[in-house]
Design a protein around this motif. Sequence first.
Motif, PDB file in Angstrom:
ATOM      1  N   GLN A  76      -8.589  -0.558   7.542  1.00 40.76           N
ATOM      2  CA  GLN A  76      -8.235  -1.408   8.684  1.00 40.76           C
ATOM      3  C   GLN A  76      -7.094  -2.372   8.390  1.00 40.76           C
ATOM      4  N   GLN A  77      -6.193  -1.969   7.511  1.00 45.82           N
ATOM      5  CA  GLN A  77      -4.995  -2.749   7.226  1.00 45.82           C
ATOM      6  C   GLN A  77      -3.971  -1.869   6.536  1.00 45.82           C
ATOM      7  N   LYS A  78      -2.728  -2.316   6.559  1.00 44.39           N
ATOM      8  CA  LYS A  78      -1.664  -1.577   5.899  1.00 44.39           C
ATOM      9  C   LYS A  78      -1.868  -1.613   4.389  1.00 44.39           C
ATOM     10  N   ALA A  79      -1.409  -0.572   3.740  1.00 47.99           N
ATOM     11  CA  ALA A  79      -1.477  -0.508   2.285  1.00 47.99           C
ATOM     12  C   ALA A  79      -0.594  -1.596   1.680  1.00 47.99           C
ATOM     13  N   LYS A  80      -1.176  -2.407   0.809  1.00 53.22           N
ATOM     14  CA  LYS A  80      -0.449  -3.484   0.139  1.00 53.22           C
ATOM     15  C   LYS A  80      -0.694  -3.347  -1.362  1.00 53.22           C
ATOM     16  N   MET A  81       0.273  -2.730  -2.040  1.00 53.21           N
ATOM     17  CA  MET A  81       0.121  -2.552  -3.484  1.00 53.21           C
ATOM     18  C   MET A  81       0.146  -3.910  -4.187  1.00 53.21           C
ATOM     19  N   ILE A  82      -0.568  -3.995  -5.269  1.00 58.73           N
ATOM     20  CA  ILE A  82      -0.571  -5.218  -6.065  1.00 58.73           C
ATOM     21  C   ILE A  82       0.799  -5.322  -6.746  1.00 58.73           C
ATOM     22  N   PRO A  83       1.477  -6.457  -6.609  1.00 59.48           N
ATOM     23  CA  PRO A  83       2.781  -6.608  -7.274  1.00 59.48           C
ATOM     24  C   PRO A  83       2.651  -6.407  -8.788  1.00 59.48           C
TER      25      PRO A  83
END
Length: 155
Positions: A76-83
């Motif tokens: 339920q959210q866009k993919a946000k890779m860990i920096p």
Amino acid sequence: MSLEAVKQYFKEQDMESRVMEFQQSSATVEEAAAAIGCEPRQIAKTLSFYVDDAPILIVLARDTKIDNKKYKAKFQQKAKMIPRAQVETATGHQPGGVCPFATGQRVTVYLDVSLKRMERVFPAAGSGQSAVDLTVEELERYSGFMEWIDVGKVQ
């Protein structure tokens, strides 16, 4: 340090002989396949993301990438890779060695269905010069995964 934690984890499981260390880098899929002597498709890559500010790991077959539409439907959210600079703090493993073993307690592990095509897989073992030789069933057992998910697409 994370390689040592993974080695200790597998020692406790009587599986320490499955952890491999290399003189050369195995941080990329191509390097890992060359170091191990396996087909590149057998490399299990572990990608790290934040979901609601909590770290998750998704283990996929090498020839699979995240399908953003499937990911969003699942989480339920866009993919946000860990920096990159936050990966080790968030997962317990440095970039190039991220794996689903000996992670922090806050890390949730998912296995992508793309792995089910393989008999043996080789995820990293906590460093950019290591891997673990496992069957898919052993990966299930030792990764402490939450569930099988379908968020990948074959490239």
